[in-house]
Design a protein around this motif. Structure first.
Motif, PDB file in Angstrom:
ATOM      1  N   ALA A  22       0.815  -1.214   0.000  1.00  0.00           N
ATOM      2  CA  ALA A  22       0.000   0.000   0.000  1.00  0.00           C
ATOM      3  C   ALA A  22       0.850   1.267   0.000  1.00  0.00           C
ATOM      4  O   ALA A  22       0.390   2.319  -0.425  1.00  0.00           O
ATOM      5  CB  ALA A  22      -0.939   0.018   1.210  1.00  0.00           C
ATOM      6  N   ASN A  23       2.094   1.187   0.466  1.00  0.00           N
ATOM      7  CA  ASN A  23       2.967   2.359   0.467  1.00  0.00           C
ATOM      8  C   ASN A  23       3.395   2.770  -0.937  1.00  0.00           C
ATOM      9  O   ASN A  23       3.778   3.902  -1.158  1.00  0.00           O
ATOM     10  CB  ASN A  23       4.231   2.094   1.292  1.00  0.00           C
ATOM     11  N   ASN A  24       3.353   1.851  -1.874  1.00  0.00           N
ATOM     12  CA  ASN A  24       3.789   2.112  -3.247  1.00  0.00           C
ATOM     13  C   ASN A  24       2.605   2.656  -4.040  1.00  0.00           C
ATOM     14  O   ASN A  24       1.569   2.024  -4.142  1.00  0.00           O
ATOM     15  CB  ASN A  24       4.338   0.840  -3.874  1.00  0.00           C
ATOM     16  N   THR A  25       2.772   3.848  -4.603  1.00  0.00           N
ATOM     17  CA  THR A  25       1.650   4.598  -5.154  1.00  0.00           C
ATOM     18  C   THR A  25       1.951   5.125  -6.553  1.00  0.00           C
ATOM     19  O   THR A  25       3.057   5.590  -6.811  1.00  0.00           O
ATOM     20  CB  THR A  25       1.334   5.789  -4.216  1.00  0.00           C
ATOM     21  N   ASN A  26       0.965   5.066  -7.443  1.00  0.00           N
ATOM     22  CA  ASN A  26       1.042   5.694  -8.762  1.00  0.00           C
ATOM     23  C   ASN A  26       0.313   7.030  -8.708  1.00  0.00           C
ATOM     24  O   ASN A  26      -0.728   7.146  -8.067  1.00  0.00           O
ATOM     25  CB  ASN A  26       0.372   4.829  -9.824  1.00  0.00           C
ATOM     26  N   GLU A  27       0.856   8.022  -9.419  1.00  0.00           N
ATOM     27  CA  GLU A  27       0.206   9.326  -9.466  1.00  0.00           C
ATOM     28  C   GLU A  27       0.334   9.888 -10.880  1.00  0.00           C
ATOM     29  O   GLU A  27       1.409   9.863 -11.467  1.00  0.00           O
ATOM     30  CB  GLU A  27       0.860  10.269  -8.458  1.00  0.00           C
ATOM     31  N   TYR A  28      -0.763  10.402 -11.402  1.00  0.00           N
ATOM     32  CA  TYR A  28      -0.810  10.996 -12.732  1.00  0.00           C
ATOM     33  C   TYR A  28      -1.177  12.468 -12.572  1.00  0.00           C
ATOM     34  O   TYR A  28      -1.940  12.817 -11.675  1.00  0.00           O
ATOM     35  CB  TYR A  28      -1.872  10.293 -13.590  1.00  0.00           C
ATOM     36  N   HIS A  29      -0.638  13.328 -13.437  1.00  0.00           N
ATOM     37  CA  HIS A  29      -0.977  14.750 -13.306  1.00  0.00           C
ATOM     38  C   HIS A  29      -1.038  15.452 -14.664  1.00  0.00           C
ATOM     39  O   HIS A  29      -0.387  15.042 -15.615  1.00  0.00           O
ATOM     40  CB  HIS A  29      -0.002  15.477 -12.372  1.00  0.00           C
ATOM     41  N   LEU A  30      -1.831  16.523 -14.671  1.00  0.00           N
ATOM     42  CA  LEU A  30      -1.929  17.426 -15.808  1.00  0.00           C
ATOM     43  C   LEU A  30      -1.864  18.840 -15.252  1.00  0.00           C
ATOM     44  O   LEU A  30      -2.599  19.177 -14.323  1.00  0.00           O
ATOM     45  CB  LEU A  30      -3.253  17.236 -16.559  1.00  0.00           C
ATOM     46  N   ALA A  31      -0.963  19.645 -15.798  1.00  0.00           N
ATOM     47  CA  ALA A  31      -0.793  21.027 -15.344  1.00  0.00           C
ATOM     48  C   ALA A  31      -0.847  21.966 -16.541  1.00  0.00           C
ATOM     49  O   ALA A  31      -0.304  21.660 -17.604  1.00  0.00           O
ATOM     50  CB  ALA A  31       0.544  21.188 -14.624  1.00  0.00           C
ATOM     51  N   LEU A  32      -1.487  23.098 -16.333  1.00  0.00           N
ATOM     52  CA  LEU A  32      -1.549  24.154 -17.338  1.00  0.00           C
ATOM     53  C   LEU A  32      -1.146  25.464 -16.683  1.00  0.00           C
ATOM     54  O   LEU A  32      -1.581  25.763 -15.560  1.00  0.00           O
ATOM     55  CB  LEU A  32      -2.963  24.293 -17.902  1.00  0.00           C
ATOM     56  N   SER A  33      -0.310  26.234 -17.378  1.00  0.00           N
ATOM     57  CA  SER A  33       0.073  27.558 -16.886  1.00  0.00           C
ATOM     58  C   SER A  33       0.098  28.513 -18.072  1.00  0.00           C
ATOM     59  O   SER A  33       0.199  28.089 -19.222  1.00  0.00           O
ATOM     60  CB  SER A  33       1.442  27.516 -16.202  1.00  0.00           C
ATOM     61  N   TYR A  34       0.018  29.799 -17.755  1.00  0.00           N
ATOM     62  CA  TYR A  34       0.066  30.799 -18.814  1.00  0.00           C
ATOM     63  C   TYR A  34       0.809  32.028 -18.305  1.00  0.00           C
ATOM     64  O   TYR A  34       0.439  32.610 -17.285  1.00  0.00           O
ATOM     65  CB  TYR A  34      -1.344  31.192 -19.279  1.00  0.00           C
ATOM     66  N   ASP A  35       1.853  32.416 -19.024  1.00  0.00           N
ATOM     67  CA  ASP A  35       2.675  33.561 -18.643  1.00  0.00           C
ATOM     68  C   ASP A  35       2.012  34.851 -19.125  1.00  0.00           C
ATOM     69  O   ASP A  35       1.955  35.129 -20.317  1.00  0.00           O
ATOM     70  CB  ASP A  35       4.069  33.418 -19.255  1.00  0.00           C
ATOM     71  N   LEU A  36       1.505  35.629 -18.156  1.00  0.00           N
ATOM     72  CA  LEU A  36       0.857  36.904 -18.461  1.00  0.00           C
ATOM     73  C   LEU A  36       1.805  38.086 -18.258  1.00  0.00           C
ATOM     74  O   LEU A  36       1.379  39.210 -18.086  1.00  0.00           O
ATOM     75  CB  LEU A  36      -0.384  37.089 -17.592  1.00  0.00           C
ATOM     76  N   THR A  37       3.099  37.837 -18.245  1.00  0.00           N
ATOM     77  CA  THR A  37       4.173  38.805 -18.045  1.00  0.00           C
ATOM     78  C   THR A  37       4.278  39.255 -16.591  1.00  0.00           C
ATOM     79  O   THR A  37       5.306  39.072 -15.974  1.00  0.00           O
ATOM     80  CB  THR A  37       4.060  40.019 -18.969  1.00  0.00           C
TER      81      THR A  37
END
Length: 138
Positions: A22-37
């Motif tokens: 149970a200590n061993n874990t899978n994790e998936y992610h999606l990230a979005l960012s936008y540079d507005l200066t």
């Protein structure tokens, strides 16, 4: 993509010689960012099909970075965990910090806190704390 940042990823937390799988874990992610200066907002969604034996869980992260003079940035973060089988495990966390890079390394100092303090384990003991981080990307 120009000012739009996209990060799709997978992490495996594998702890050899632990007492339980149970200590061993899978994790998936999606990230979005936008540079507005003058600021960069970022949204991240993480999913684990079995988060450390607690069942499936989601973690949502909203972060904003504001550039400061001399290659520093001010960051603010708000995140919340949602466990499919809640059992009182859901919590929110938040932080504010300052960061910079020097000689290829990242340095940050942040004040971190969370709402639910009765389910913490070391090294993340509950309560407000300062966290200093040194990082290197390869």
């Amino acid at each position: 993509f120009d000012k739009l940042g996209v990060d799709l990823g997978y992490l495996r937390y594998q702890y050899p010689m632990t007492d339980t799988e149970a200590n061993n874990t899978n994790e998936y992610h999606l990230a979005l960012s936008y540079d507005l200066t003058y600021l960069t907002p970022k949204a991240v969604v993480n999913y684990s099909d079995d988060f450390y034996g607690f069942g499936s869980a989601w973690y949502y992260d909203l972060t904003i970075a504001v550039p400061l003079p001399y290659n520093f940035s001010l960051t603010g973060h708000y995140g919340w965990s949602v466990f499919d089988d809640d059992d009182g495990l859901n919590y929110d966390d938040y932080s504010i910090g300052i960061a910079t890079t020097y000689a290829g390394f990242g340095f940050s100092l942040a004040w971190v806190d969370r709402t639910k303090t009765d389910a913490c384990v070391s090294p993340f003991d509950c309560g407000s704390t300062a966290v200093f981080t040194v990082s290197k990307t390869f």
